[in-house]
Design an enzyme around this catalytic site. Sequence first.
Site, mmCIF file in Angstrom:
data_model
loop_
_atom_site.group_PDB
_atom_site.id
_atom_site.type_symbol
_atom_site.label_atom_id
_atom_site.label_comp_id
_atom_site.label_asym_id
_atom_site.label_seq_id
_atom_site.Cartn_x
_atom_site.Cartn_y
_atom_site.Cartn_z
ATOM 1 N N CYS A 1 -11.855 92.472 37.469
ATOM 2 C CA CYS A 1 -13.084 92.912 37.834
ATOM 3 C C CYS A 1 -13.280 92.519 39.280
ATOM 4 O O CYS A 1 -14.262 92.995 39.704
ATOM 5 C CB CYS A 1 -14.127 92.270 37.026
ATOM 6 S SG CYS A 1 -14.140 92.907 35.343
ATOM 7 N N HIS B 1 -21.798 88.805 41.450
ATOM 8 C CA HIS B 1 -21.272 89.649 40.420
ATOM 9 C C HIS B 1 -22.137 90.052 39.299
ATOM 10 O O HIS B 1 -22.087 90.804 38.747
ATOM 11 C CB HIS B 1 -20.113 88.390 39.924
ATOM 12 C CG HIS B 1 -19.046 89.109 39.014
ATOM 13 N ND1 HIS B 1 -18.491 90.139 39.470
ATOM 14 C CD2 HIS B 1 -18.608 88.841 37.881
ATOM 15 C CE1 HIS B 1 -17.586 90.711 38.470
ATOM 16 N NE2 HIS B 1 -17.742 89.670 37.446
ATOM 17 N N GLU C 1 -22.431 81.420 37.937
ATOM 18 C CA GLU C 1 -22.510 81.891 39.258
ATOM 19 C C GLU C 1 -23.673 81.421 40.002
ATOM 20 O O GLU C 1 -23.907 81.070 41.133
ATOM 21 C CB GLU C 1 -22.536 83.414 39.238
ATOM 22 C CG GLU C 1 -22.623 83.934 40.576
ATOM 23 C CD GLU C 1 -22.309 85.521 40.474
ATOM 24 O OE1 GLU C 1 -22.137 86.204 41.728
ATOM 25 O OE2 GLU C 1 -22.481 86.199 39.588
ATOM 26 N N LYS D 1 -25.431 95.464 38.971
ATOM 27 C CA LYS D 1 -24.955 95.909 37.694
ATOM 28 C C LYS D 1 -26.001 96.050 36.689
ATOM 29 O O LYS D 1 -25.824 96.959 35.658
ATOM 30 C CB LYS D 1 -24.028 94.618 37.168
ATOM 31 C CG LYS D 1 -22.641 94.783 37.788
ATOM 32 C CD LYS D 1 -21.856 93.772 37.190
ATOM 33 C CE LYS D 1 -20.332 93.679 37.728
ATOM 34 N NZ LYS D 1 -20.377 93.175 39.174
ATOM 35 N N HIS E 1 -21.386 97.537 34.449
ATOM 36 C CA HIS E 1 -19.919 96.819 35.132
ATOM 37 C C HIS E 1 -18.826 97.903 35.216
ATOM 38 O O HIS E 1 -18.370 98.162 34.133
ATOM 39 C CB HIS E 1 -19.579 95.691 34.243
ATOM 40 C CG HIS E 1 -18.660 94.549 34.838
ATOM 41 N ND1 HIS E 1 -18.131 94.946 35.869
ATOM 42 C CD2 HIS E 1 -18.206 93.359 34.419
ATOM 43 C CE1 HIS E 1 -17.195 93.981 36.208
ATOM 44 N NE2 HIS E 1 -17.291 93.179 35.385
ATOM 45 N N PHE F 1 -11.564 88.465 34.975
ATOM 46 C CA PHE F 1 -10.564 87.892 33.855
ATOM 47 C C PHE F 1 -9.475 87.466 34.195
ATOM 48 O O PHE F 1 -8.730 87.753 35.518
ATOM 49 C CB PHE F 1 -10.047 88.913 32.766
ATOM 50 C CG PHE F 1 -11.446 89.235 31.934
ATOM 51 C CD1 PHE F 1 -12.692 88.643 31.959
ATOM 52 C CD2 PHE F 1 -11.104 90.261 30.943
ATOM 53 C CE1 PHE F 1 -13.651 88.837 31.132
ATOM 54 C CE2 PHE F 1 -12.392 90.504 30.033
ATOM 55 C CZ PHE F 1 -13.321 89.851 30.047
#
Length: 424
Positions: free
Chosen positions: A178, A318, A329, A347, A352, A411
């Site tokens: 991502c 993010h 985060e 998002k 996403h 990931f």
Amino acid sequence: MTRRSCWRPRAPVSDGGGAKPDVTITGMGMVTSGGIGVKQSWEAVLRGEGTATTDPALEGLDVTMSCRAEDFDGKEQLGRRARKLDRFVQLTLVAAKEAIEDAGLDPESWDGARIGVVIGCGMGGAPTWEQEHSVLLERGHDRVSPHLIPRMIPNMAAGHVAMEFDAHGPNFCTATACASGATAIGSALDLLRLDRCDLVIAGGTESGITPLSIAGFANMTALSGRVDDPAAASRPFDSDRDGFVAGEAAGVVILERARDADARAVRRYADVAGYGASADGHHVTAPHPEGAGGEGALRAALADADLSASDVDHVNAHGTSTPLNDLSESRMISRVMPHGPSVTSTKGVTGHALGGAGAIEAIFSGLTIHHNTVPPTANLENQDPEIEIDVVGGAPRETDVDVVISDSFGFGGQNAVLALTSPR
């Protein structure tokens, strides 16, 4: 069209005294669930309304919603050749065309040997893979399409952009899950600073909403289960967040050295002033609980841009809407930037977009600077009390914005952070 040699001797690039040249965004292109084109997508995030809907292709699964670019029709946009291209490539070609035109460029007149392409993609042609696997099982190996491999491999987005727009310089795909789109833009920044190219078409793309991929995400409990109210399902930093909503998108920017853009007398949306990357080295899917890897990438981006943490006006987070990411985060943001810059996650609107997320969010970050407007975080009704940052919700915030940080985490613990600034 005649191709020029890919090699020519050049003096090292600097802006005097060995300084790194400023690199700027002169063109933007985008396809998202908010619409086809930058204008529609930007207006969608400013409205702050989720775009997730029930997805018929996911019928029978536990999670039956997604953020597709529903207005996008590859055949309408690209003609008959679209049938030979997986959707992630179709999205990229349309976004790239918009970006090139927005930058006032004509591929017929540029030196293709000095044009690079870097497109991030996490999954590649997942729909093609699933479709042809079914053909193999149901009709036999001899009926599998000869286009299977060139349709599905992730680098084909960059490859087709090169073929479409006569770009013969460095050409590659970044695959950092991502973070892929942000990694691509950071890599493009390096190409320009090293004088490998005069211009780079950079961005990210993903169209991996398939029954198999959604089942996999759902079974790892990464997705929201709010299927009875899809538009409200993606809710970054909210107390009731329970996972992300899968989206599809492509975002492409034109990057060139600022002095070249000024010589062309074209608009500069924002400068890409810094890039940082790191690895958590922690867990295959979960972020470091304190955001340690993200902090390393952030500090590297600030150092690369010759900025201090206190210079940051805004963070495009993010912000996936998952319990673990948003908390870790936010802790990192609070720790590194205690002065409290505004924070948003787009998002909540777009879902996403996986490998495309970092690119479209870099574009939104550039537009935030260009318009001095911070988009709201959709569906933020009750901010998690453990998240002690200034999350913008409800409506856009008009304010002076000179420095934006755009976070992208993937990931495998792969982190990419971009620092964008007002053109100077």
